[in-house]
Design a protein around this motif. Sequence first.
Motif, short mmCIF file in Angstrom:
data_model
loop_
_atom_site.label_atom_id
_atom_site.label_comp_id
_atom_site.label_asym_id
_atom_site.label_seq_id
_atom_site.Cartn_x
_atom_site.Cartn_y
_atom_site.Cartn_z
N VAL A 49 17.50 8.49 1.65
CA VAL A 49 16.30 7.69 1.44
C VAL A 49 15.69 8.07 0.10
CG1 VAL A 49 14.00 7.10 2.31
CG2 VAL A 49 15.87 7.52 3.92
N VAL A 50 15.42 7.07 -0.75
CA VAL A 50 14.88 7.32 -2.08
C VAL A 50 13.63 6.46 -2.25
CG1 VAL A 50 17.14 7.85 -3.04
CG2 VAL A 50 16.29 5.50 -3.13
N GLU A 51 12.83 6.78 -3.27
CA GLU A 51 11.67 5.96 -3.59
C GLU A 51 12.13 4.60 -4.12
OE1 GLU A 51 8.98 7.89 -6.18
OE2 GLU A 51 8.54 9.54 -4.80
N GLY A 52 11.39 3.56 -3.71
CA GLY A 52 11.77 2.21 -4.12
C GLY A 52 10.58 1.38 -4.53
N GLU A 53 10.82 0.09 -4.71
CA GLU A 53 9.78 -0.84 -5.15
C GLU A 53 9.23 -1.67 -4.00
OE1 GLU A 53 8.60 -0.81 -8.15
OE2 GLU A 53 10.03 0.74 -8.79
N GLY A 54 9.84 -1.59 -2.82
CA GLY A 54 9.34 -2.33 -1.66
C GLY A 54 9.58 -3.82 -1.74
N LEU A 99 25.85 -4.26 6.88
CA LEU A 99 24.63 -3.49 7.07
C LEU A 99 23.62 -3.94 6.02
CD1 LEU A 99 23.10 -1.18 8.47
CD2 LEU A 99 24.06 0.37 6.78
N THR A 100 22.54 -4.58 6.48
CA THR A 100 21.52 -5.11 5.57
C THR A 100 20.25 -4.27 5.65
OG1 THR A 100 20.71 -6.65 7.27
CG2 THR A 100 22.42 -7.44 5.78
N HIS A 101 19.46 -4.31 4.58
CA HIS A 101 18.28 -3.45 4.48
C HIS A 101 17.14 -4.21 3.80
CE1 HIS A 101 15.68 -0.08 3.90
NE2 HIS A 101 15.88 0.00 2.60
N LEU A 102 15.93 -4.10 4.39
CA LEU A 102 14.73 -4.69 3.79
C LEU A 102 13.83 -3.55 3.30
CD1 LEU A 102 13.09 -7.28 3.23
CD2 LEU A 102 11.96 -6.92 5.44
N PRO A 103 13.81 -3.26 2.00
CA PRO A 103 13.02 -2.13 1.50
C PRO A 103 11.54 -2.22 1.83
CG PRO A 103 14.58 -2.90 -0.17
CD PRO A 103 14.61 -3.90 0.94
N LEU A 124 0.83 -1.20 0.00
CA LEU A 124 0.00 0.00 0.00
C LEU A 124 0.87 1.25 0.00
CD1 LEU A 124 -2.70 -1.04 2.65
CD2 LEU A 124 -2.62 -1.56 0.21
N GLU A 125 0.35 2.32 -0.54
CA GLU A 125 1.02 3.62 -0.60
C GLU A 125 2.39 3.50 -1.26
OE1 GLU A 125 -0.61 6.77 2.45
OE2 GLU A 125 0.65 5.35 3.47
N ASP A 126 3.28 4.43 -0.92
CA ASP A 126 4.61 4.46 -1.54
C ASP A 126 5.61 3.65 -0.72
OD1 ASP A 126 3.79 6.18 -3.62
OD2 ASP A 126 4.00 7.91 -2.28
N PHE A 127 6.65 3.19 -1.40
CA PHE A 127 7.74 2.48 -0.73
C PHE A 127 9.03 3.25 -0.91
CE2 PHE A 127 4.91 -1.20 -0.79
CZ PHE A 127 5.18 -1.73 0.47
N TYR A 128 9.93 3.00 0.02
CA TYR A 128 11.22 3.69 0.02
C TYR A 128 12.33 2.69 0.28
CZ TYR A 128 8.05 7.63 0.73
OH TYR A 128 7.02 8.53 0.61
N GLU A 129 13.54 3.12 0.05
CA GLU A 129 14.69 2.31 0.41
C GLU A 129 15.87 3.21 0.73
OE1 GLU A 129 16.91 0.34 -2.94
OE2 GLU A 129 14.90 0.45 -3.82
N VAL A 130 16.80 2.66 1.47
CA VAL A 130 17.97 3.41 1.95
C VAL A 130 19.16 3.13 1.05
CG1 VAL A 130 19.54 3.76 3.90
CG2 VAL A 130 17.10 3.32 4.31
N VAL A 131 19.87 4.19 0.70
CA VAL A 131 21.09 4.08 -0.09
C VAL A 131 22.25 4.61 0.75
CG1 VAL A 131 22.28 4.78 -2.21
CG2 VAL A 131 19.81 4.37 -2.23
N VAL A 132 23.33 3.85 0.82
CA VAL A 132 24.48 4.19 1.67
C VAL A 132 25.74 4.20 0.83
CG1 VAL A 132 25.88 3.48 3.65
CG2 VAL A 132 23.40 3.23 3.73
N ASN A 133 26.61 5.17 1.11
CA ASN A 133 27.93 5.21 0.48
C ASN A 133 28.87 4.34 1.32
OD1 ASN A 133 30.52 5.81 -0.45
ND2 ASN A 133 30.02 7.95 -0.87
#
Length: 505
Positions: free
Chosen positions: A347-352, A312-316, A272-281
């Motif tokens: 934080v950018v828009e993602g696909e979840g 460092l792991t991430h679950l969009p 539902l709604e928008d999804f986001y994800e984290v981008v790290v350098n």
Amino acid sequence: MVEVIKLSDRPSAFDKYPVVKDDVRNALKRGGVVAVGDPEGLTELAKEAKDSFWYRLFLCHDGCPEEVVETLAKLADHWEVHYSVSFQYPRGKVDRRGAIQKLVKEGLKARIVAVPENTFACASPSCRMCKSVCPSNAIRLKEGRVSIDPDKCTSCGLCVAACPLYSLDMPGLAPNELFAAVPPAKAGAAERVVWRTPDTLSPSDFKERTLVVLGIPLRVRIIVEYFTKVLGWEYCDDEGCVRPSKAEPRRCDHSLPEDVSPLVSIKMAYSLEDFYEVVVNPKLCDACTACSEACPTRSLVLRTPTPAMVILTHLPAACVGCHACVRACPVQKKLDALGLNIKMIRVVEGEGECVWKNLVVKRIFRPKCAVCDKFLDVDVDEYINAVERFVERVSRGEFENVFDISSFLNKSEDLLKVLLCKECYSKYKQGVLPPQTVAKLVLLTVGCVYEQEGVRRGWADPVKALWHVASQLEVGGISYCSELNAYKALFGGVEFNLRGGPRQR
């Protein structure tokens, strides 16, 4: 207490509740009111109540989902409002009686304010979405809470609409209230929902298997998608109708914290709604725990498969776009303080996606407790020196078995204080942790450190010195690190009894 206004004689589930004896406006001040009758009578009654707490009025026509309406009416008893009084003490010489008279006079003109409430855990002060949109500066952020000044609040609802965790609710039918009243298990209670205000309500809105709601939804998109995708209902409001498009839930290998709004779980399961994800350098990240600790949904997790590796792991799918990780990052704070337009984390828009991603993989040595795996607050050189001293004793043949190591550790408090955290050291001294078990864990931890750090630090033959004792303990086979993880898995999630064996909690 729910009260009922009967506009017809037809029997209903609300016959067990007391009937309103006075005016509908007074009844709405007391709590939830259910009106049962024909469409014309309900429409007229709603217009009579528009100058009162009309969002506490629930309408039930022939064919309405009575169970859902009853649940909502019970919830309305907790929808509170506040009275705001602006008072300035008179200037000059004023007696007490005059001051009291003015206070009473101002109190009679007090305005009613519907102040948003913190219903679930939030990510403040790292997340500042609500504070950034508040036009009257009425919000103060505390640790995990939002404090709102009723004297400044204008009941605009912008903070509620901006909260990425659905933690703020206005008094009234908020998304969290809807989920509580109509969970996915009750999707068959109706086929259609209609949102109206007393001014826009008409008799034509009352149809078979239709829930008519008096209210103004602040989070329109999540409400629309919840009814159409999760429940499979048609959604109608003053802007028009949206046809149902029920979706099947997906499974994500993730458990949200218990104090997070259930709507976050619904959002993750039904996209539902928008999804986001984290981008790290990864070149700038120093693998601290600030972002993972600030993340309210645990979508960022810092894993340490070995003492010399941090991932460092991430679950969009679990990311709500609150930017708490960005505001908590110490490296990003330094870059911003220097005025550099460099983004270490964003934080950018993602696909979840429901797939864990590795954002940063660092080969970095961070000492951990030999028992519980907590990071140790010790100097790395001090820790390495302690490891080298222990290996030197092993290489000289001072230990033949685990009892020799246990006896040595019992006399070496300084060494244990370096290799164990304060909590585990205290348990060891109290006899809660068996000495032989601690001895095995210390040996395996030292061996794992030698495996990971030996070549980089130039240690000669880093593992061979431990083989003799390891063979006596029947541990340390091919890899000390793998044996360490396997041995800890034997008592993961259990506590030790005084005889040395694991005991289930």
